[in-house]
Motif scaffolding. Sequence first.
Motif, short mmCIF file in Angstrom:
data_model
loop_
_atom_site.label_atom_id
_atom_site.label_comp_id
_atom_site.label_asym_id
_atom_site.label_seq_id
_atom_site.Cartn_x
_atom_site.Cartn_y
_atom_site.Cartn_z
N THR A 4 14.46 30.12 10.46
CA THR A 4 14.72 31.55 9.85
C THR A 4 15.07 32.36 10.81
OG1 THR A 4 12.37 31.86 10.23
CG2 THR A 4 12.96 31.01 8.21
N HIS B 77 25.90 34.46 15.42
CA HIS B 77 25.36 33.49 14.65
C HIS B 77 26.42 32.99 13.77
CE1 HIS B 77 21.22 33.89 15.31
NE2 HIS B 77 21.44 35.37 15.17
N PHE C 226 26.90 31.99 10.20
CA PHE C 226 26.59 31.86 8.78
C PHE C 226 27.81 31.81 8.10
CE2 PHE C 226 22.83 34.82 10.72
CZ PHE C 226 22.06 33.69 10.68
N THR D 298 23.22 34.35 4.48
CA THR D 298 21.76 33.87 4.56
C THR D 298 21.16 34.38 3.52
OG1 THR D 298 20.93 35.88 5.80
CG2 THR D 298 21.68 33.95 7.18
N GLY E 279 16.39 34.76 6.12
CA GLY E 279 17.53 34.74 7.07
C GLY E 279 17.71 33.32 7.23
N ARG E 280 17.60 32.36 6.33
CA ARG E 280 18.10 30.87 6.51
C ARG E 280 19.59 30.85 6.22
NH1 ARG E 280 12.86 28.81 3.44
NH2 ARG E 280 13.97 29.93 1.86
N ASP E 281 20.24 29.92 6.80
CA ASP E 281 21.73 29.91 6.63
C ASP E 281 21.94 29.14 5.36
OD1 ASP E 281 24.35 29.71 7.27
OD2 ASP E 281 24.17 27.57 8.08
N THR E 282 22.68 29.62 4.43
CA THR E 282 22.92 29.34 3.05
C THR E 282 23.79 27.89 3.05
OG1 THR E 282 23.16 31.34 2.25
CG2 THR E 282 23.93 29.53 0.77
#
Lengths: 372, 322
Positions: A66, A141, A143, A147, A151-154
């Motif tokens: 995260t 980052h 991404f 995200t 805040g996690r990378d989709t």
Amino acid sequence: MTNPKKAINVGLEPVSEQKEQFSFRKQVWRRLRRHKMATGAGIILLIIYFLVIFAGFLAPYNHYETYKQHFFHHPTKVYFTDEDGLSWPYVYATERIGWGEYREITDRKYPLKLLHRGDKYKFWGLFETDLHLIGVEQPAHLFLLGTDNFGRDTFSRLLFGGRVSMFLGFAGIIITTFFGLLIGSIAGYYGGKIDELLMRLSEIIISIPQFYLLLALAAVLPVSISSSLRFLLIVIILAFISWAGMSRVIRGMVLAIKNEEYVRAAKAMGASDLRIIFKHVIPTTVTYVIINATLAIPGYILMESGLSFIGLGIQEPDASWGNMLTAAQTVTKITNFPWLLLPGFMIFIAVLCFNLMGDGLRDALDPKTDKS
Amino acid sequence: MYAYIIRRLLLIIPLIMAISLISFLVMQLAPGDFLDTMRLNPRISEEYIDQMEERFGLDKSIPEQYFRWLWRAVQLDFGRSFKWNVPVTFIIKSRLLNTLILSLAAMFIGWLFAIPIGIYSATHKYKFSDNLLTVFSFIGLSIPSFFFALLLQYLVVRAGIDHPITGMTSIDYDWLSTPEKALDVLRHLFLPAIVLGSFQMAGLMRRMRGQMLDAMTQDYIRTALAKGLKERIVIYKHALRNAVNPLVTIFGFQLSGLLSGAALTETVFAYPGMGRMMLEAVLSKDIYLAMAGLVLSSVLLIMGNLIADILLALIDPRIRFN
């Protein structure tokens, strides 16, 4: 014993075109390849399987990682040009300026790195490594698809989450097919009281609306079990609610085959029941089983993602396309952060491809539909 | 015919008994009961919980609980909901009605478009328009209902259209006049009915196309064309009548699909139907509500199949029941 097919084949050897017609498998393959949509769908499915199998390496981040300072981050913009024209792709670091709003810090460029060393992950659960296909240095980052609320990378979660959807269908269909074949052929072959009992049982299962039964059964699963056990139990539940329909069809086919002359001949020659079932009865149902299996996989994918969507399937923090879509449930979120809808597109594409492939397979395997 | 219907109806009784037993066992499989959540609440006294336990018979053994439930269910008393503290029938009545409204609307959309499109596709086989319609039907069959629902909500909000996207009625519903009330419900019904209806439509039009193509290769069609009948008459009078028959059997199965598919669509649209009720009941271990939901929806499904069989016998003179 001479094979009559072979004898004819030898006789017609010089004519190469006719020789081909005798191989059923070749004919099926040719018909399938002519079906352009089915071929395309098959290729897309292969690509998806490749992506999810090598998810750890292909994803820039670990799916649990995260980045709390970057929740609901928009997809990172990758630049291919700078003031001197074309350049190696690079990104800028970003900083938060509001709720889910970010600004690029254009002081420093962070070039994309191939074979980047980033988050740690376990490759196929075997050994730990931190090698990723691409990535960028912190504090920037990558991404690719934004995200989520943590805040996690989709993109990374899509790849990891795909594992659930893409393999659960397979596992489910294998178990269902096994029980469907077993119960259907026993009921059809032996008839009498066993048949009566099994068919009444399947009637009960069929008479309960499928999704309600699924809900009730999935609610039984305790929250605390590990994700792989949960996966397994969901597969078992899915198989439990779907064996009935299949076994009824198989039973019908077995009833028809049972009175065929070759089966009666085998019986007269003293073949055992098991031999007859495995040698004569089950092979006749193969075409149906293959078509049915391909067309049933989408159903499993839809059921699993539906369950996960309402929170009864795969649980956070583990990703599945269904539970990722849960984050998109409020309208304000999807209008502001539309990339949250992407898992839905993935489910859609996977299901569409399986449907197209099943359709093509049916055309190819079923000689009645031969249009050549 | 009447003898057949009565026999089928009699067969339903043991089936429903078995379904109720299975539903009961499934609900008992879940660890804990509704009172466990109440016990965690310090403001609810021990005596009250004991009282509840006795009143609902949760202190009894499992077989005894089942037979107590069955005995009351035979008298059409399905118990009380723990969560809402009202008779279960009270909740189900309104929810079932809502779901039936939604299902019928979806069916209406599905059949209304599927039949003509199916016929058109079959008569224009492998032309561009047929291929395009095939692509659409595959999309309709493959799109997950909850995703389609979310997508529609997104599009409506994005386009800035003033259309309700959740619930079944507006806040000021109680102050509206009767025609306005009907209009309000219809407006709320529109999106969920589109989601469920398009799935139905996709499946039905594929079948209709297949049935039509099948019927059009029959000998009697060739005969009719050969003796000089107009193509229109042959298609609509000879082929169509024979192609529609098998679709009637699907009608019964559709009820099941609608009930199941509606659960997710109802959740996304916050539509107060059976599906959402089942989800809530199952999650909060409201066992009597969940059981009544399972049993009643099964009855609905079985009746749907029976009605489909009877309809088929009525329209197809080749089928006779003995």
